[in-house]
Design a protein around this motif. Structure first.
Motif, short mmCIF file in Angstrom:
data_model
loop_
_atom_site.label_atom_id
_atom_site.label_comp_id
_atom_site.label_asym_id
_atom_site.label_seq_id
_atom_site.Cartn_x
_atom_site.Cartn_y
_atom_site.Cartn_z
N MET A 42 3.53 9.05 1.19
CA MET A 42 2.23 8.81 0.57
C MET A 42 1.58 7.62 1.25
O MET A 42 2.23 6.62 1.54
CB MET A 42 2.41 8.51 -0.92
N THR A 43 0.30 7.71 1.54
CA THR A 43 -0.42 6.62 2.19
C THR A 43 -1.51 6.12 1.26
O THR A 43 -1.99 6.83 0.37
CB THR A 43 -1.05 7.08 3.50
N TYR A 44 -1.94 4.87 1.48
CA TYR A 44 -2.95 4.27 0.63
C TYR A 44 -4.05 3.70 1.49
O TYR A 44 -3.83 3.33 2.64
CB TYR A 44 -2.34 3.13 -0.21
N PRO A 45 -5.27 3.58 0.95
CA PRO A 45 -6.34 2.96 1.71
C PRO A 45 -5.96 1.53 2.06
O PRO A 45 -5.30 0.84 1.28
CB PRO A 45 -7.53 2.99 0.72
N GLU A 46 -6.40 1.08 3.20
CA GLU A 46 -6.09 -0.28 3.63
C GLU A 46 -6.82 -1.26 2.72
O GLU A 46 -8.03 -1.17 2.51
CB GLU A 46 -6.55 -0.49 5.07
N THR A 47 -6.09 -2.20 2.15
CA THR A 47 -6.70 -3.21 1.31
C THR A 47 -7.11 -4.40 2.16
O THR A 47 -6.68 -4.55 3.30
CB THR A 47 -5.71 -3.68 0.23
N ARG A 48 -7.96 -5.27 1.58
CA ARG A 48 -8.47 -6.37 2.37
C ARG A 48 -7.36 -7.30 2.83
O ARG A 48 -7.37 -7.81 3.94
CB ARG A 48 -9.52 -7.16 1.57
N GLY A 89 5.02 2.62 -4.37
CA GLY A 89 4.39 3.58 -5.28
C GLY A 89 2.89 3.41 -5.25
O GLY A 89 2.35 2.49 -4.63
N PRO A 90 2.16 4.28 -5.94
CA PRO A 90 0.69 4.22 -5.95
C PRO A 90 0.17 3.12 -6.85
O PRO A 90 0.92 2.53 -7.64
CB PRO A 90 0.30 5.60 -6.49
N ILE A 91 -1.11 2.85 -6.75
CA ILE A 91 -1.78 1.94 -7.68
C ILE A 91 -1.71 2.54 -9.09
O ILE A 91 -1.80 3.76 -9.26
CB ILE A 91 -3.25 1.75 -7.26
N LEU A 92 -1.52 1.70 -10.08
CA LEU A 92 -1.41 2.19 -11.45
C LEU A 92 -2.61 3.04 -11.84
O LEU A 92 -3.76 2.66 -11.60
CB LEU A 92 -1.31 1.01 -12.43
N ASN A 93 -2.35 4.18 -12.47
CA ASN A 93 -3.44 4.98 -13.03
C ASN A 93 -3.76 4.46 -14.44
O ASN A 93 -3.13 3.52 -14.93
CB ASN A 93 -3.09 6.47 -13.05
N SER A 94 -4.74 5.06 -15.10
CA SER A 94 -5.20 4.54 -16.39
C SER A 94 -4.09 4.54 -17.44
O SER A 94 -3.97 3.60 -18.23
CB SER A 94 -6.39 5.36 -16.89
N ALA A 95 -3.27 5.59 -17.44
CA ALA A 95 -2.17 5.65 -18.42
C ALA A 95 -1.16 4.54 -18.16
O ALA A 95 -0.68 3.88 -19.10
CB ALA A 95 -1.50 7.02 -18.37
N SER A 96 -0.82 4.32 -16.89
CA SER A 96 0.14 3.27 -16.53
C SER A 96 -0.43 1.89 -16.79
O SER A 96 0.30 0.97 -17.18
CB SER A 96 0.55 3.41 -15.06
N VAL A 97 -1.73 1.73 -16.58
CA VAL A 97 -2.38 0.45 -16.89
C VAL A 97 -2.22 0.13 -18.37
O VAL A 97 -1.90 -1.01 -18.74
CB VAL A 97 -3.87 0.49 -16.50
N SER A 98 -2.40 1.11 -19.22
CA SER A 98 -2.25 0.90 -20.67
C SER A 98 -0.83 0.47 -21.02
O SER A 98 -0.62 -0.41 -21.87
CB SER A 98 -2.62 2.17 -21.43
N PHE A 113 0.54 -2.33 -8.03
CA PHE A 113 1.47 -1.31 -7.53
C PHE A 113 2.74 -1.40 -8.38
O PHE A 113 3.75 -1.98 -7.99
CB PHE A 113 1.76 -1.54 -6.05
N GLY A 114 2.63 -0.82 -9.57
CA GLY A 114 3.65 -1.02 -10.58
C GLY A 114 5.00 -0.39 -10.28
O GLY A 114 6.02 -0.79 -10.84
N GLU A 115 5.02 0.61 -9.40
CA GLU A 115 6.28 1.26 -9.05
C GLU A 115 6.87 0.72 -7.75
O GLU A 115 7.96 1.13 -7.35
CB GLU A 115 6.07 2.77 -8.94
N SER A 116 6.15 -0.16 -7.09
CA SER A 116 6.63 -0.71 -5.82
C SER A 116 7.63 -1.83 -6.07
O SER A 116 7.50 -2.58 -7.04
CB SER A 116 5.45 -1.23 -4.99
N SER A 117 8.60 -1.95 -5.18
CA SER A 117 9.63 -2.97 -5.38
C SER A 117 10.45 -3.17 -4.11
O SER A 117 10.43 -2.34 -3.20
CB SER A 117 10.57 -2.58 -6.52
N VAL A 118 11.16 -4.28 -4.09
CA VAL A 118 12.19 -4.54 -3.08
C VAL A 118 13.45 -4.94 -3.84
O VAL A 118 13.38 -5.74 -4.79
CB VAL A 118 11.78 -5.68 -2.12
N SER A 119 14.59 -4.39 -3.46
CA SER A 119 15.83 -4.74 -4.14
C SER A 119 16.92 -5.03 -3.11
O SER A 119 16.98 -4.42 -2.04
CB SER A 119 16.30 -3.61 -5.06
#
Length: 304
Positions: free
Chosen positions: A1-7, A53-62, A78-84
């Motif tokens: 999965m790819t994401y738009p480049e952020t600033r 993971g992706p940016i949080l959607n509205s349900a995940s934001v809640s 990016f609520g599902e992103s992590s390093v372990s």
């Protein structure tokens, strides 16, 4: 999965950067006694992985808002992103994620940075147009990672529920950054954005974790960077390093260095530095210009 480049991706510098890295060679892995695994590498008793993971959607934001008891979140979480980083033999677990970082933002609850326009906002005739700064909208966090020691192998596999906290002790030891700059094969590298906010186009705030694994050890940089245009710059870096050593079965030695820097634009200008925000786009170049607010090094007390 790819994401738009952020600033922040367009402006971040090269501190610990391995942008040209396209994966380890089979020869490098074999020579290091390492094994490539999904999302990471297994080497010298460590299991090191990242997940994007992706940016949080509205349900995940809640869900995040409920857990944090707040209605304020960064623009991009990016609520599902992590390093372990896990060491099964000792039960050590080091984890870096957005939710825990935002929990510490909420607990620290710094006063909001007063931007230059704030003085004018107070005198608007229409109360409905006034901007109320009643929380830390920069999402500054003292977070330096989540850590635990698993009480048994089952816990190591299933989660942190049956864990106790790790112990860090202050030390005069220092991470050898010169040794880390030595050229050696990269067995694994990744940069994970945990959250980011462009402060209504008035600056930037982001938290990222970058991990690099070499035959000699691993190194992780957790960086919070804030620039409120015309007001303040704030850098909170947490560096962790583990040297594998040469003795088989030796306990890992993990150092953690915390360094916080901060300065107002006015103070920087008084020192002869530019007052233009464009001069401070790259935190790696800005870092040494900012005065140190707090710095210390700690050593992990490895469980017996």
């Amino acid at each position: 999965m790819t994401y738009p480049e952020t600033r922040s991706q367009r402006t971040r510098g090269t501190d610990m950067c391995a942008a040209a890295w396209d994966g380890p060679t089979a020869g490098d892995l074999k020579a290091a006694g390492a094994e490539s695994i999904p999302g990471g590498v297994r080497v010298k008793g460590w299991v090191i992985q990242s997940h994007k993971g992706p940016i949080l959607n509205s349900a995940s934001v809640s869900l995040f808002e409920d857990k944090l008891q707040t209605t304020h979140l960064p623009e991009m979480v990016f609520g599902e992103s992590s390093v372990s980083l896990q060491h099964p033999q000792t039960g050590i677990r080091l984890h870096f994620n957005a939710l825990d970082a935002l929990k510490q933002w909420k607990q620290e609850a710094l006063p909001p940075v007063q931007v230059p326009a704030a003085a004018k906002w107070k005198f608007r005739s229409n109360p409905s147009d006034q901007v109320i700064l009643d929380y830390d909208y920069t999402f500054t966090t003292p977070y330096c990672g989540s850590d635990a020691v698993a009480l048994n192998q089952d816990t190591m596999q299933t989660g942190l529920d049956e864990c106790s906290s790790l112990c860090w002790e202050d030390t005069d030891d220092r991470i050898d950054l010169v040794a880390l700059s030595a050229k050696e094969p990269i067995l694994f590298y990744d940069e994970v954005i945990l959250y980011e906010d462009e402060l209504a186009d008035s600056g930037i705030s982001f938290l990222t974790a970058r991990v690099r694994v070499m035959p000699s050890g691993w190194f992780l940089l957790l960086r919070f960077w804030l620039r409120v245009d015309g007001a303040v710059m704030r850098l909170r870096d947490t560096r962790l390093h583990c040297s594998f050593g040469s003795k088989e079965g030796a306990k890992p030695v993990v150092l953690r260095e915390l360094c916080w820097r901060e300065a107002t634009f006015a103070a920087m200008s008084a020192e002869g530095y530019p007052s233009d925000s464009a001069a401070y786009a790259d935190p790696s170049l800005v870092a040494r210009k900012l005065p140190v607010v707090m710095q210390k090094t700690q050593k992990l007390k490895v469980p017996s």
